[in-house]
Write a protein that holds these residues in place. Structure first.
Motif, PDB file in Angstrom:
ATOM      1  N   SER A 359      39.145  43.032  34.348  1.00 34.79           N
ATOM      2  CA  SER A 359      39.068  42.034  33.276  1.00 34.79           C
ATOM      3  C   SER A 359      39.795  40.742  33.660  1.00 34.79           C
ATOM      4  CB  SER A 359      39.666  42.623  31.995  1.00 34.79           C
ATOM      5  OG  SER A 359      39.646  41.679  30.954  1.00 34.79           O
ATOM      6  N   MET A 360      40.957  40.859  34.294  1.00 28.82           N
ATOM      7  CA  MET A 360      41.720  39.677  34.693  1.00 28.82           C
ATOM      8  C   MET A 360      40.969  38.866  35.744  1.00 28.82           C
ATOM      9  SD  MET A 360      45.577  39.603  36.235  1.00 28.82           S
ATOM     10  CE  MET A 360      46.170  40.496  34.798  1.00 28.82           C
ATOM     11  N   LEU A 361      40.405  39.543  36.749  1.00 29.25           N
ATOM     12  CA  LEU A 361      39.681  38.835  37.805  1.00 29.25           C
ATOM     13  C   LEU A 361      38.388  38.225  37.279  1.00 29.25           C
ATOM     14  CD1 LEU A 361      40.214  41.362  40.732  1.00 29.25           C
ATOM     15  CD2 LEU A 361      41.358  39.166  40.399  1.00 29.25           C
ATOM     16  N   GLU A 362      37.763  38.885  36.290  1.00 29.11           N
ATOM     17  CA  GLU A 362      36.545  38.329  35.700  1.00 29.11           C
ATOM     18  C   GLU A 362      36.860  37.044  34.923  1.00 29.11           C
ATOM     19  OE1 GLU A 362      32.757  39.837  32.986  1.00 29.11           O
ATOM     20  OE2 GLU A 362      34.642  40.959  32.979  1.00 29.11           O
ATOM     21  N   GLN A 363      37.965  37.031  34.208  1.00 30.35           N
ATOM     22  CA  GLN A 363      38.355  35.830  33.474  1.00 30.35           C
ATOM     23  C   GLN A 363      38.710  34.688  34.422  1.00 30.35           C
ATOM     24  OE1 GLN A 363      41.531  37.021  30.884  1.00 30.35           O
ATOM     25  NE2 GLN A 363      40.188  38.263  29.563  1.00 30.35           N
ATOM     26  N   LYS A 364      39.301  35.026  35.556  1.00 30.59           N
ATOM     27  CA  LYS A 364      39.635  33.991  36.544  1.00 30.59           C
ATOM     28  C   LYS A 364      38.410  33.477  37.287  1.00 30.59           C
ATOM     29  CE  LYS A 364      44.366  35.365  37.700  1.00 30.59           C
ATOM     30  NZ  LYS A 364      45.262  35.818  38.790  1.00 30.59           N
ATOM     31  N   ASP A 365      37.279  34.190  37.168  1.00 30.83           N
ATOM     32  CA  ASP A 365      36.052  33.857  37.906  1.00 30.83           C
ATOM     33  C   ASP A 365      36.309  33.846  39.412  1.00 30.83           C
ATOM     34  OD1 ASP A 365      33.416  33.379  38.230  1.00 30.83           O
ATOM     35  OD2 ASP A 365      33.519  31.234  37.834  1.00 30.83           O
ATOM     36  N   ASP A 366      37.085  34.865  39.844  1.00 32.13           N
ATOM     37  CA  ASP A 366      37.396  35.034  41.266  1.00 32.13           C
ATOM     38  C   ASP A 366      36.302  35.894  41.876  1.00 32.13           C
ATOM     39  OD1 ASP A 366      38.389  35.437  43.763  1.00 32.13           O
ATOM     40  OD2 ASP A 366      40.278  36.366  43.123  1.00 32.13           O
ATOM     41  N   TYR A 367      35.311  35.241  42.517  1.00 29.63           N
ATOM     42  CA  TYR A 367      34.150  35.983  43.014  1.00 29.63           C
ATOM     43  C   TYR A 367      34.551  37.046  44.030  1.00 29.63           C
ATOM     44  CZ  TYR A 367      30.021  36.955  45.842  1.00 29.63           C
ATOM     45  OH  TYR A 367      29.037  37.584  46.544  1.00 29.63           O
ATOM     46  N   GLY A 368      35.321  36.655  45.021  1.00 28.41           N
ATOM     47  CA  GLY A 368      35.692  37.606  46.074  1.00 28.41           C
ATOM     48  C   GLY A 368      36.549  38.738  45.549  1.00 28.41           C
TER      49      GLY A 368
END
Length: 924
Positions: A359-368
């Motif tokens: 969820s955190m990485l999805e909110q950051k829009d961190d593709y890798g």
């Protein structure tokens, strides 16, 4: 005679009629009469024999009834005499002699009846044979006379018949010509009438089918409502029972917490008292010896530190967890996502951390990072189809269609029986207009239909498939999809049936036919087309009715499934029981109809989506497939379980090893056992025992013993259980009593505070044919002298010691000595232990209080005890003894109420004895 007269009249009438018609040939009337007479004779013979058998059966039944009544009367007389106490040896012998004479008489009577019956049957058969022979002779004689008469009359009749035939032939030809003309006209009229009747019959048949469907639907609806009502009542009962159980568990938990708090308080008081005693002792020694000693504060600080360590042992896991959290909190400037990465790498089974990280990485829009997280998460939990779709959408947003397709292909392989994943896969190019993409999408839908089309909740998939073919105007394919749905027991089967009827009524007949049917379909009229439509609808009405019956049978199981998807949370106990019942039903159905094997495997696969973490379902599925298909398919199931879903659970590997050993794959089974002990769960007691037994079954008993010896050398918490098994192993399979004793001796030196180990050691010694009383007594003394035994374990062991002394001591003085050492311990504790009851600590408080006081007083320097202290100790001991005795009497009463007295003399009122002397015994 009546039959004979009527037959003669019929024969004469037949002759005259044939004479008038000028027939050339003539039937043999006498032959017909003889056949008829013989037939009637056989029928009468059968009736008489049947009547005779019925009469004989009734006679036999009455005879048996009379004999049974006589036996009952004689038995009642015998019982009456024995109950009054008046029977003697002479009367019994007379009764036995009388019974033997009666049995001989009955046997002789049966033999005479059998002989008489055989004689009567033989005579009867002889009479019947004579009658039949006489009838045959009379018939032959009569036949010869008739033959002569018939030949005489035949010559005269032939000439007249020729003339008559010529005239009749002419008349017949004229009549036939007129008749053919009339028949032609009548046939045309009958054809028109038959077409009308057929149309009317079709209409009636269609109405009857509609009425039958309506009736069936009404019955199914009523049955479903009744099942829903019963299910609601059952769920309500289960809810009330669960609430009651929860309250009881909460109450028990509170009681346990109170008891633990009380024990901790007592333990703290004892520690404080010991600390004070040590302090006094140190000061006294310092005054007496006048030797330079370490600082008192240092001694006390060391003692306090040791005691704090002892007190903190119970809270060690909690302290470690708090330290771990503090360490994580002190990681400095480490970002939150880095902390979560650290968590999931150290513990891949921490699903909550995975979810927070994703969820955190999805909110950051961190593709890798998000892509890496999803791949790692799906490697650990491949049945989470929601994260598969998220990964696909991620690749789609970043313009990677090839990666998106590849991820989808991996998802349908990992979650092969998840209809949501297949639906997403099929709809990737749902609105495409290119012919190649349309063909590819249709191929995907067909793959999905074969894999998850018969899922009970797959209506979302079928709706998408129908919408896809409808938007491409492939109405014949739409009809084919509806027809496939009507043969599949889905939850929304009734709605699909209504939609199919609406679709069929709105489309031409050619769209309802398959390609092969449409090639030969050539309606000549509107009536022919409607008849064909009616036949098609009637055929699929029957399919719908059969499928509705199957759906009604599985509804009771499907409606109880509360979670059909995968989650790391535990499955409810009601769901697990429902899955087992569902699989039992499907397996029973498969035994009756082997063609149901594939549908049953689909149910298993659906079960293993929700219950993927439960080895019991994987083991059951593999054994089912091995019994109905092949061992190789079963191995594939075990491999899926042990490599993906239950790779950290030793139960799955052990069951796989059992299967391989039974199948003859001994080397692979050995590898699985070793894998459990080396990687899955090192030091697992069950794994060590199973590997030892495996090597023993292969004929290598020494290797099994080596495995046990090595495991005991490395064991920590499970040393006692391994020692008990090893001792049994060497005694049973190596016949080495000394080796078993060596195992126990080494174990009790390492863990002297394990009660089960001491009891097993003592049990082994007492199980010998000739054991020494003194040796076992010494074992009890050694065990009771072990300071690491808890107070409760000491009381239990003392109870066993009392029971042993009571059963095997040859001198009462020995028993009295043991009883004097443990005055407040009852052997009834052993009975409670055998019944599986908890041993209440309240029964041991009196003894421990007295022992503690005596120890404290004995530690004094030989001074006389004050009278007050003595009186207090005596009063406390008396009160505790009364309390323990009261508990003993209550447990004794419960024991006798459950098991009864050892021996009771007939006619003695033990309840009166208990009422009279029970109070005195308790007071004493």
């Amino acid at each position: 005679s009546k039959l004979r007269n009527s037959s003669a009249k019929m024969a004469s009438a037949r002759k005259s009629r044939r004479r008038d018609e000028g027939s050339e040939s003539e039937e043999d009337s006498e032959d017909g009469f003889i056949d008829m007479y013989q037939k009637m004779y056989e029928e009468m013979k059968l009736k008489l024999s049947a009547m005779e058998s019925v009469l004989m059966t009734q006679i036999k039944r009455k005879r048996r009834k009379r004999r049974k009544l006589k036996r009952k009367e004689s038995d009642r007389e015998t019982e009456r005499e024995s109950s009054d106490g008046k029977t003697s040896d002479a009367s019994r012998k007379a009764a036995e002699r009388k019974d033997a004479e009666r049995k001989d008489a009955e046997r002789r009577k049966k033999e005479e009846e059998a002989a008489a019956r055989k004689k009567r049957e033989a005579e009867k058969a002889k009479r019947e044979a004579e009658k039949l022979e006489a009838a045959k002779r009379a018939a032959a004689k009569r036949r010869a006379e008739l033959e002569y008469e018939r030949e005489k009359q035949a010559a005269a009749k032939r000439e007249a018949a020729k003339r008559e035939r010529r005239e009749k032939r002419k008349r017949r030809e004229a009549e036939e010509a007129a008749k053919r003309e009339a028949e032609k006209k009548a046939a045309e009229a009958a054809k028109r009438e038959a077409e009308k009747r057929e149309a009317e019959e079709r209409r009636k048949k269609q109405e009857a089918v509609k009425r039958e469907i309506a009736r069936k639907k009404l019955e199914l609806r009523k049955k479903k409502e009744e099942q829903a009502r019963k299910e609601k009542e059952r769920l309500e009962k289960e809810r009330l029972a669960a609430e009651k159980k929860k309250k009881e568990e909460e109450k028990q938990r509170l009681l346990e917490m109170e008891r633990e708090a009380e024990l901790k308080a007592k333990e703290a008081a004892r520690r404080k008292k010991r600390k004070k005693e040590k302090k006094k002792k140190k000061e006294k020694e310092k005054e007496q010896t006048k030797v330079e000693l370490p600082d008192v504060q240092e001694v006390m600080s060391k003692e306090d530190t040791n005691e704090m360590e002892v007190e903190g042992n119970d809270d060690k896991p909690k302290m470690e967890e708090e330290a771990k959290v503090d360490g994580e909190a002190n990681d400095g400037e480490m970002p939150e996502d880095a902390k979560l990465w650290k968590k999931v790498k150290s513990d891949p089974t921490d699903f909550d951390s995975w979810v927070r990280l994703a969820s955190m990485l999805e909110q950051k829009d961190d593709y890798g990072g998000f892509r890496k997280c999803l791949k790692a998460l799906l490697k650990e939990y491949p049945l989470c189809y929601g994260y598969w779709t998220k990964l696909c959408e991620l690749e789609k947003r970043h313009n990677h269609p090839d990666r998106q397709l590849k991820v989808c292909e991996e998802g349908i392989v990992a979650a092969a029986h998840c209809h949501e994943m297949w639906t997403y896969y099929c709809c990737m190019d749902f609105d495409a207009k290119d012919e190649l993409l349309i063909t590819e999408t249709r191929r995907r839908f067909e793959r999905a239909a074969a894999k998850v089309g018969d899922d009970f909740q797959a209506h979302s998939f079928w709706n998408k498939y129908i919408a896809f073919e409808t938007q491409n105007e492939e109405y014949r394919r739409v009809a084919n999809i509806y027809q496939r749905i009507l043969g599949t027991p889905l939850s929304l089967l009734d709605e699909y049936y209504k939609k199919f009827k609406e679709f069929a009524s709105s489309r031409p007949l050619n769209d309802l036919l398959s390609e092969s049917e449409s090639k030969v379909f050539d309606p000549k009229s509107v009536e022919e087309s409607e008849r064909q439509r009616t036949e098609i609808m009637s055929r699929y009405d029957q399919v719908y009715l059969r499928t509705s019956q199957i759906k009604a049978a599985v509804d009771v199981f499907e409606n109880r499934i509360s979670r059909a998807y995968f989650h790391v949370k535990e499955v409810e106990a009601t769901d697990i029981a429902n899955w087992h019942s569902y699989l039992d039903y499907c397996e029973k159905w498969t035994k009756q109809d082997p063609s149901r094997f594939q549908p049953t495997t689909k149910v298993y696969e659906r079960c293993l989506v929700a219950c993927a973490s439960y080895p019991e379902f994987w083991n059951r599925y593999a054994n089912f497939v091995a019994a109905h298909e092949s061992e190789d398919k079963a191995r594939e199931i075990f491999e899926r379980a042990t490599k993906i879903f239950t790779k950290r659970q030793p139960e799955a590997f052990l069951e796989y090893a059992f299967f391989e050993e039974a199948a003859g794959a001994v080397d692979h089974a050995r590898q699985l056992y070793k894998h459990v002990l080396e990687k899955v769960s090192p030091g697992l007691t069950e794994g060590i025992i199973n590997l030892t037994n495996f090597e023993r079954r292969q004929g290598d008993i020494k290797l099994g013993l080596d495995i046990l010896t090595k495991a005991m050398g490395e064991a920590d918490d499970n040393l006692a259980s391994l020692t008990v098994f090893a001792a049994t192993y060497v005694r049973k399979h190596c016949s080495d009593e000394k080796k078993a004793q060596v195992f126990f001796e080494e174990a009790v030196k390492k863990v002297p505070g394990d009660l089960s180990l001491w009891l097993a050691y003592i049990s082994m010694e007492t199980s010998k044919l000739k054991f020494g009383f003194n040796e076992v007594k010494e074992l009890y003394e050694r065990a009771l002298g072990a300071s690491s035994l808890s107070e409760e374990d000491t009381v239990v062991l003392a109870a066993h010691y009392l029971e042993f002394a009571a059963n095997y001591a040859k001198d009462i003085k020995v028993l009295r000595t043991v009883q004097s050492r443990f005055p407040n311990v009852s052997t009834l504790l052993v009975f409670n232990e055998k019944k599986g009851q908890d041993i209440s600590s309240t029964q041991t408080q009196g003894q421990h209080t007295v022992v503690a006081q005596q120890t404290a007083q004995a530690s004094q320097s030989g001074q006389a005890q004050p009278a007050t202290a003595t009186a207090t100790a005596t009063t406390t001991a008396t009160a505790d003894t009364a309390q323990t005795q009261s508990g003993y009497d209550q447990q004794t009463a419960e024991y006798y109420q459950q098991y009864g007295y050892g021996y009771q003399y007939p006619g003695y009122d033990y309840s009166a004895w208990q009422q009279q002397y029970g109070t005195q015994t308790a007071a004493q």
